[in-house]
Design an enzyme around this catalytic site. Structure first.
Site, PDB file in Angstrom:
ATOM      1  N   ILE B 110       0.891  -1.443  -0.189  1.00  0.00           N
ATOM      2  CA  ILE B 110       0.139   0.107   0.058  1.00  0.00           C
ATOM      3  C   ILE B 110       0.618   1.229   0.060  1.00  0.00           C
ATOM      4  CG2 ILE B 110      -2.074  -1.017   1.033  1.00  0.00           C
ATOM      5  CD1 ILE B 110      -0.922   0.032   3.750  1.00  0.00           C
ATOM      6  N   GLY B 113       7.772   4.341   0.625  1.00  0.00           N
ATOM      7  CA  GLY B 113       8.304   5.672   1.087  1.00  0.00           C
ATOM      8  C   GLY B 113       9.692   5.684   1.249  1.00  0.00           C
ATOM      9  N   GLY B 114      10.427   6.740   1.681  1.00  0.00           N
ATOM     10  CA  GLY B 114      11.880   6.808   1.849  1.00  0.00           C
ATOM     11  C   GLY B 114      12.393   5.845   2.785  1.00  0.00           C
ATOM     12  N   GLY B 116      10.912   2.850   3.409  1.00  0.00           N
ATOM     13  CA  GLY B 116      10.689   1.291   3.296  1.00  0.00           C
ATOM     14  C   GLY B 116       9.230   1.499   2.565  1.00  0.00           C
ATOM     15  N   VAL B 118       5.482  -0.247   2.726  1.00  0.00           N
ATOM     16  CA  VAL B 118       4.295  -0.757   3.617  1.00  0.00           C
ATOM     17  C   VAL B 118       3.395  -1.826   2.911  1.00  0.00           C
ATOM     18  CG1 VAL B 118       2.496   0.093   5.281  1.00  0.00           C
ATOM     19  CG2 VAL B 118       4.619   1.576   4.497  1.00  0.00           C
ATOM     20  N   LYS B 134       5.400  -2.718   7.994  1.00  0.00           N
ATOM     21  CA  LYS B 134       6.304  -1.843   7.298  1.00  0.00           C
ATOM     22  C   LYS B 134       7.786  -2.322   7.339  1.00  0.00           C
ATOM     23  CE  LYS B 134       7.820   3.145   7.214  1.00  0.00           C
ATOM     24  NZ  LYS B 134       7.094   4.352   7.803  1.00  0.00           N
ATOM     25  N   ASP B 227       9.206  12.746  13.539  1.00  0.00           N
ATOM     26  CA  ASP B 227       9.034  12.640  12.179  1.00  0.00           C
ATOM     27  C   ASP B 227       7.777  13.114  11.489  1.00  0.00           C
ATOM     28  OD1 ASP B 227       9.871  12.330   9.206  1.00  0.00           O
ATOM     29  OD2 ASP B 227       9.553  10.188   9.455  1.00  0.00           O
TER      30      ASP B 227
END
Lengths: 186, 758
Positions: B110, B113-114, B116, B118, B134, B227
């Protein structure tokens, strides 16, 4: 001087891949190879670093859907990877040995020829960074020869220049680096 | 390194040409001629020539290291991190959908990202449920990532908030990559949600306040997010309403920490996942060694900025295009534009509020003022000037929504403040580190750049370590505890839980209080609360802590926060603490005695000589009267505010004249002052007391008595009324409580001098 740099930055229209473009592929191949060896029983087996590149090359050419312009350009890309690997490795070892965050190589080496292999690599790396700022084209030859273990012929092919030129550049670069290192360690 | 030393450049050229010449005598002749009579040049060339043969054995073979395969793997792991930062992320084999990892079966991917990928996964035991799975990219030290996560696990488990998505588990895959298992949230990033649904200002703020509550909850459990950004704040629909949910708590810490500096034996740049624009300056600067809750406040500020304007405060791409040096300057010095100003440069499609009827103009009006200052306070580069807690931040927004006055204020002298920040921050603020961060989000393929950044990073880390090493650990811990206590007290005070707040900070020793305006606010609140209860001594103690906390910087006494210092003297005198009052007054003189600013001059006079003081101090204060006289004689103001300020300045002058024993002058100034149309009761009463004393000294006893009675009349009526609710500092019209205290104390003084007819 110009011709060297233009060739290394390569002209894809002539079918050549630049070292930069090849790099990720080579890098991944090295990683896969090292991983495979790890999985085997040769964990602590010592190898000449450049042998790893050769092995990677042999594995890759067996892989039919990867068509390389030639071995030389593969090696020039691999040289970049080897440089990183060897320098990082030397740094780590140096740090472990001194048990601290040593940033520079000890400058107490009385005879350069006797310097430890790891120290030597770091000395060369420091000088090479300076050479890259002055004469980046010749620095590329150092990377190929020193870190990539390429022969003069391979370098000449990769760069599309004569072997004699390679020899001249290498002699120049070598003396230049040595002069730097000597100045640093004096 | 000697850069482009012209001699060296020339020597290189001569040397290279000389190598071409094979006959020794010819070569020597060429060198002789080329070097002319430049001895230094000649020496360089000779050195290079001698290196030709000597270098032969040194470079006789390729790099000689014998390296084991294990070494290669380890080294490659380290390099991955470096390369990733340069945007050279190599394709990785995905964990396949359908694969079983422990009790988790990957169903579909789904997100990417930077840090990893998910997946949605189905958990089979101990409960059957769908979870978000993740997998962290390669290049992380799996063992430490998991160890760090474990260390925070207990705290994470204690988090229980409807706006926080749980993190259930962590582990490693077969190939050794770390993974995290989280509650599955099916929302979209908050910024996108707001625009897609055309949310208006109020709705956006209400949504954001919910986010703040979630983060505050985590902070109370001791967890910093590290974050916070739109993609970690998802909005889903729940019971018919929008519900923001903060995801990834605990993950940033686990993933980031181990990649610092040399911790794992590698010299690498910590991977800043995603875009650096949401990252606090200290996070960019220090990487994560010394982050606290205020870092999250900054990130929240950035998020709010984006929700309001459609843009983040700094555009990473624009910065990168400026070139290295310009970027450094920008980052060191530049304050982001206020949201209302930034609006003018926003494309309408990035902010749905701009496409509604009023468009830019209306939104600009709505933002300018309170909302601007709220956002800017959260975005202060110096964290001691930010909101101390998320709670204080969200309370301010709630106040705005309720049409109440907010605590955030325009920094009165922005320019001076910026200068101060730069001064205080000094060399520690490494633009290079920030640069590295910025570039990490972009695609940079330059090999050289990677190395340059690694080198710089090393320098920065060493500097930081040295700095920290100077402070003993014990001291740091005590300071940290004090700060925590104060932060908690701030939360309690916002909820008017005064007893609990007081208990929390009761043990905080004066010397460990770090300068912070929010800490100052806590102690001021507590002091006022104690005054109201008649606990004069406790109030005085808090006032001293307040005075210490607001020694933030080179503040010049013109901003709102330091104006609270006016409360200190009256409190100390009421508590009967003459000695502390004397020390405080001298401290004020030391810090502000040289001011040329009339606002500050007036305040210093009031702080130092409203009550009897020694001669030496009076001498120090005297020159400030000159500054006030000058502005008074040039007075041209027309507004009510101008007249109010003018009257107080006149009062300060008459007070000074009185303390100096110039009774004629004091009478002149006080009489003039009483003609002012401004009706502040405290100022009028205090003028009557000065008049009473001065006239008595001049022998006009009857007139003096009349003035004394006039003062008594005002104070006897006004003070009890005012004392009923000390816990609001007050306003101009009703008189600030500290002015009432001063008036009362001056009246006491006058009563000693002017004998009562009874």
């Amino acid at each position: 001087m110009d011709d060297v740099s233009t060739i290394l930055n390569s002209d894809p229209s002539e079918g050549g891949k630049s070292a930069e473009e090849l790099f990720p592929l080579v890098y991944n191949e090295l990683r896969r190879l090292a991983g495979a060896r790890m999985a085997g029983e040769v964990r602590q087996h010592t190898l000449q670093a450049t042998a790893l590149v050769h092995e990677a090359w042999l594995r890759m050419v067996r892989d039919e859907d990867r068509s390389w312009e030639n071995k030389a350009s593969f090696f020039s890309a691999a040289s970049l990877a080897m440089r990183r690997i060897l320098v990082e490795h030397a740094r780590r070892k140096g740090r472990q040995k001194r048990g601290g965050a040593q940033k520079r190589v000890d400058l107490e080496i009385t005879d350069l020829a006797d310097s430890e292999p790891d120290e030597k690599i770091l000395l060369v790396e420091d000088a090479l960074i300076q050479l890259e700022q002055r004469h980046p084209e010749w620095a590329k030859i150092v990377v190929m020869k020193y870190f990539g273990g390429m022969t003069q012929q391979e370098i000449a092919e990769a760069l599309g220049i004569g072997e004699r030129s390679v020899r001249r550049y290498w002699t120049f670069a070598r003396a230049w680096l040595y002069d730097r290192i000597r100045a640093e360690t004096e | 390194m000697d850069g482009l030393d012209p001699i060296q450049v020339r020597a290189d050229e001569i040397f290279f040409s000389a190598l071409e010449i094979e006959i020794d005598t010819e070569r020597d002749a060429y060198i002789e001629k080329a070097c002319a009579s430049d001895a230094r040049l000649r020496e360089r060339v000779d050195r290079l020539l001698s290196a030709v043969s000597e270098s032969e054995s040194f470079f006789s073979e390729a790099a000689p290291t014998q390296i084991t395969t294990a070494d290669v793997v380890q080294t490659l792991d380290g390099l991955d991190k470096v390369l990733e930062k340069a945007g050279r992320v190599f394709e990785e084999e995905d964990e396949e959908v359908g694969k079983q990892i422990g009790p988790y079966k990957l169903l579909r991917k789904i997100g990417e990202g930077g840090s990893g990928n998910v997946y949605v996964a189905e958990q089979s035991a101990p409960v059957r449920r769908l979870v978000a799975f993740k997998i962290i990219k390669r290049g992380m030290d799996t063992k430490s990532v998991i160890a760090r996560f474990e260390s925070e696990r207990q705290a994470l488990a204690m988090m229980d908030h409807p706006n926080i998505a749980h993190v259930y588990d962590a582990g490693k895959t077969e190939t050794g990559r770390p993974f995290f298992v989280m509650e599955l949230v099916s929302g979209i990033p908050i910024t996108r949600y707001c625009n897609a649904n055309g949310l208006g200002l109020r709705q956006r703020l209400e949504l954001f306040v919910q986010v703040c509550h979630a983060v505050q909850h985590a902070h109370q459990k001791g967890i910093i997010h590290r974050d916070i950004k739109p993609s970690n704040v998802l909005v889903d629909l729940y019971e018919g309403g929008a519900r923001p949910r903060v995801i990834d708590f605990g993950i940033a810490k686990a993933v980031h920490k181990g990649l610092l500096g040399d911790a794992e034996g590698f010299t690498v740049i910590e991977p800043f996942v995603g875009t650096p624009t949401y990252m606090s300056p200290e996070q960019a600067q220090m990487g994560g060694d010394d982050l606290d809750t205020r870092s999250d406040i900054y990130s929240l500020g950035t998020l709010l900025y984006e929700l309001l304007t459609g843009q983040t405060p700094f555009d990473a791409k624009v910065l990168a295009e400026e070139g290295v040096d310009a970027m450094r300057r920008t980052l060191m010095n530049q304050e982001p534009q206020r949201p209302s100003v930034r609006l003018k440069n926003v494309a309408p499609e990035s902010n749905s509020m701009l496409t509604t009827k009023g468009g830019v103009a209306e939104l600009e009006r709505a933002l300018s003022g309170d909302l601007d200052w709220i956002v800017m306070k959260a975005l202060e580069k110096d964290r001691t000037r930010r909101y101390e807690t998320v709670d204080a931040f969200s309370t301010d927004i709630t106040r705005y929504l309720n049409f109440e006055p907010v605590t955030a204020r325009p920094p009165s002298r922005r320019y001076q403040f910026q200068k101060m920040v730069r001064r205080n921050r000094g060399a520690v603020f490494s633009a290079a580190a920030v640069l590295a961060v910025l570039l990490a989000g972009l695609t940079v393929s330059s090999w050289l750049l990677v190395r340059e950044r690694v080198a710089r990073r090393r320098a920065v880390t060493a500097e930081q370590q040295a700095k920290e090493a100077r402070k003993s650990e014990a001291q740091l811990r005590v300071e940290a505890e004090a700060r925590e206590a104060i932060a908690m007290a701030a939360v309690l005070l916002n909820r008017e839980q005064f007893e609990a707040a007081e208990e929390l900070v009761a043990d905080v020793e004066l010397p460990v209080i770090k300068p912070s305006l929010e800490a100052g606010a806590v102690f001021l609140d507590l002091a006022e609360w104690n005054l109201q209860r008649g606990e004069w001594n406790t109030a005085a103690a808090h006032m001293l802590r307040f005075a210490r906390a607001v020694q933030v910087d080179k503040s010049d006494l013109t901003d709102d926060a330091t104006r609270g210092l006016l409360c200190v003297s009256p409190t100390l005198i009421v508590a009967g603490d003459q000695e502390e009052y004397r020390k405080f007054a001298w401290e004020i003189i030391r810090r502000f005695g040289q001011t040329q600013n009339p606002i500050a001059a007036e305040q210093v006079i009031k702080m130092c000589i409203t009550f009897p003081c020694d001669e030496a101090l009076l001498k120090e204060v005297e020159p400030l009267g000159g500054i006030l006289r000058e502005t008074i004689s040039n007075f041209r103001g027309r507004t009510q505010w101008d007249i109010y300020i003018h009257a107080w300045r006149m009062w300060a002058v008459s007070l000074l004249e009185y303390r100096l024993g110039h009774y004629d002058e004091a009478v002149y100034w006080s009489r003039g002052n009483l003609k002012s149309v401004d009706e502040t009761p405290t100022r009028i009463a205090m003028n009557h007391t000065i008049l009473a004393c001065s006239l008595y000294h001049l022998g006009h006893h009857d007139e003096a008595l009349a003035e004394l009675q006039a003062a008594e009349k005002i104070i006897k009526v006004g003070l009890p009324l005012r004392l009923e609710r000390v816990v609001r500092i007050g306003n101009n019209a009703e008189g600030y409580w500290f002015d009432w205290f001063s008036a009362y104390l001056l009246l006491n003084e006058a009563q000693q001098i002017v004998p009562s007819p009874l």
